[in-house]
Design a protein around this motif. Structure first.
Motif, mmCIF file in Angstrom:
data_model
loop_
_atom_site.group_PDB
_atom_site.id
_atom_site.type_symbol
_atom_site.label_atom_id
_atom_site.label_comp_id
_atom_site.label_asym_id
_atom_site.label_seq_id
_atom_site.Cartn_x
_atom_site.Cartn_y
_atom_site.Cartn_z
ATOM 1 N N GLU A 202 34.462 39.718 48.307
ATOM 2 C CA GLU A 202 33.938 38.885 47.230
ATOM 3 C C GLU A 202 34.108 39.554 45.862
ATOM 4 O O GLU A 202 34.417 38.908 44.869
ATOM 5 N N GLN A 203 33.899 40.862 45.829
ATOM 6 C CA GLN A 203 34.068 41.596 44.572
ATOM 7 C C GLN A 203 35.522 41.572 44.113
ATOM 8 O O GLN A 203 35.797 41.446 42.925
ATOM 9 N N VAL A 204 36.450 41.678 45.059
ATOM 10 C CA VAL A 204 37.877 41.641 44.723
ATOM 11 C C VAL A 204 38.260 40.267 44.189
ATOM 12 O O VAL A 204 38.984 40.154 43.200
ATOM 13 N N LEU A 205 37.757 39.230 44.847
ATOM 14 C CA LEU A 205 38.046 37.869 44.390
ATOM 15 C C LEU A 205 37.558 37.664 42.957
ATOM 16 O O LEU A 205 38.253 37.054 42.133
ATOM 17 N N GLU A 206 36.393 38.190 42.657
ATOM 18 C CA GLU A 206 35.839 38.061 41.315
ATOM 19 C C GLU A 206 36.615 38.906 40.310
ATOM 20 O O GLU A 206 36.915 38.450 39.205
ATOM 21 N N LEU A 207 36.962 40.130 40.698
ATOM 22 C CA LEU A 207 37.687 41.029 39.797
ATOM 23 C C LEU A 207 39.054 40.479 39.436
ATOM 24 O O LEU A 207 39.429 40.440 38.261
ATOM 25 N N LEU A 208 39.803 40.041 40.439
ATOM 26 C CA LEU A 208 41.157 39.548 40.211
ATOM 27 C C LEU A 208 41.209 38.072 39.829
ATOM 28 O O LEU A 208 42.267 37.565 39.479
ATOM 29 N N GLN A 209 40.093 37.407 39.954
ATOM 30 C CA GLN A 209 39.984 35.978 39.648
ATOM 31 C C GLN A 209 41.020 35.172 40.427
ATOM 32 O O GLN A 209 41.811 34.410 39.875
ATOM 33 N N ILE A 210 40.995 35.379 41.751
ATOM 34 C CA ILE A 210 41.883 34.661 42.654
ATOM 35 C C ILE A 210 41.033 34.026 43.735
ATOM 36 O O ILE A 210 39.844 34.317 43.859
ATOM 37 N N ASN A 211 41.645 33.146 44.532
ATOM 38 C CA ASN A 211 40.892 32.547 45.630
ATOM 39 C C ASN A 211 41.151 33.312 46.920
ATOM 40 O O ASN A 211 42.035 34.178 46.991
ATOM 41 N N ALA A 212 40.411 32.991 47.945
ATOM 42 C CA ALA A 212 40.460 33.728 49.208
ATOM 43 C C ALA A 212 41.824 33.625 49.888
ATOM 44 O O ALA A 212 42.288 34.585 50.507
ATOM 45 N N SER A 213 42.476 32.481 49.767
ATOM 46 C CA SER A 213 43.781 32.331 50.425
ATOM 47 C C SER A 213 44.832 33.231 49.770
ATOM 48 O O SER A 213 45.692 33.782 50.455
ATOM 49 N N THR A 214 44.770 33.399 48.461
ATOM 50 C CA THR A 214 45.702 34.298 47.771
ATOM 51 C C THR A 214 45.494 35.730 48.231
ATOM 52 O O THR A 214 46.455 36.451 48.520
ATOM 53 N N LEU A 215 44.241 36.157 48.327
ATOM 54 C CA LEU A 215 43.941 37.503 48.792
ATOM 55 C C LEU A 215 44.435 37.692 50.227
ATOM 56 O O LEU A 215 45.007 38.735 50.561
ATOM 57 N N TRP A 216 44.256 36.689 51.058
ATOM 58 C CA TRP A 216 44.716 36.750 52.435
ATOM 59 C C TRP A 216 46.236 36.905 52.496
ATOM 60 O O TRP A 216 46.760 37.739 53.246
ATOM 61 N N HIS A 217 46.968 36.124 51.679
ATOM 62 C CA HIS A 217 48.432 36.206 51.647
ATOM 63 C C HIS A 217 48.900 37.573 51.155
ATOM 64 O O HIS A 217 49.825 38.162 51.718
ATOM 65 N N TRP A 218 48.292 38.066 50.103
ATOM 66 C CA TRP A 218 48.671 39.375 49.562
ATOM 67 C C TRP A 218 48.415 40.479 50.584
ATOM 68 O O TRP A 218 49.201 41.412 50.703
#
Length: 94
Positions: free
Chosen positions: A47-63
Motif C-alpha cells: 500500500e505504501q508503494v502504491l501511494e509513493l509511486l501513485q500507481i494502481n495494484a495491477s501496475t505494481l503486479w506487472h512490474w
C-alpha cells in the motif's frame, strides 16, 4: 619538510586534540551517511508503494512479474525496499 617543522611546534596535547577532532568529524559524517542509507533501506508495504509511486495494484503486479521491482515476502506479506524503488526510477532525456 614543512610538515615536520609544523609538528615540532605543536605540543603533544595539541596534536592529540587535533587528531581527536578529525576523528570526531569523520565519525559524525559516517553516522549521517549510515542513517541516510538506513532510511533508504526501509521496507515498505504494498500500500505504501502504491501511494509513493501513485500507481494502481495491477501496475505494481506487472512490474514485479517483469522483474522491474524486487519483492520480499515475509509471513505472506509483500515488502519492497525504498532504495531499490528509487533506483529503478530513471530520468527522461530531453
Amino acid at each position: 619538510m614543512q610538515n615536520s617543522i609544523l609538528l615540532e611546534n605543536v605540543s603533544s596535547q595539541e596534536l592529540t586534540e587535533l587528531i581527536t577532532n578529525v576523528f570526531k568529524t569523520q565519525l559524525e559524517d559516517f553516522k549521517k551517511e549510515l542513517n541516510t542509507q538506513a532510511a533508504n533501506d526501509d521496507l515498505m508495504s504494498r500500500e505504501q508503494v502504491l501511494e509513493l509511486l501513485q500507481i494502481n495494484a495491477s501496475t505494481l503486479w506487472h512490474w514485479t512479474n517483469k522483474g522491474r521491482i524486487t519483492v520480499y515476502k515475509f509471513a505472506n506479506k509483500c515488502y519492497y525496499k525504498r532504495s531499490e524503488l528509487m533506483s529503478t526510477i530513471t530520468p527522461l532525456k530531453k
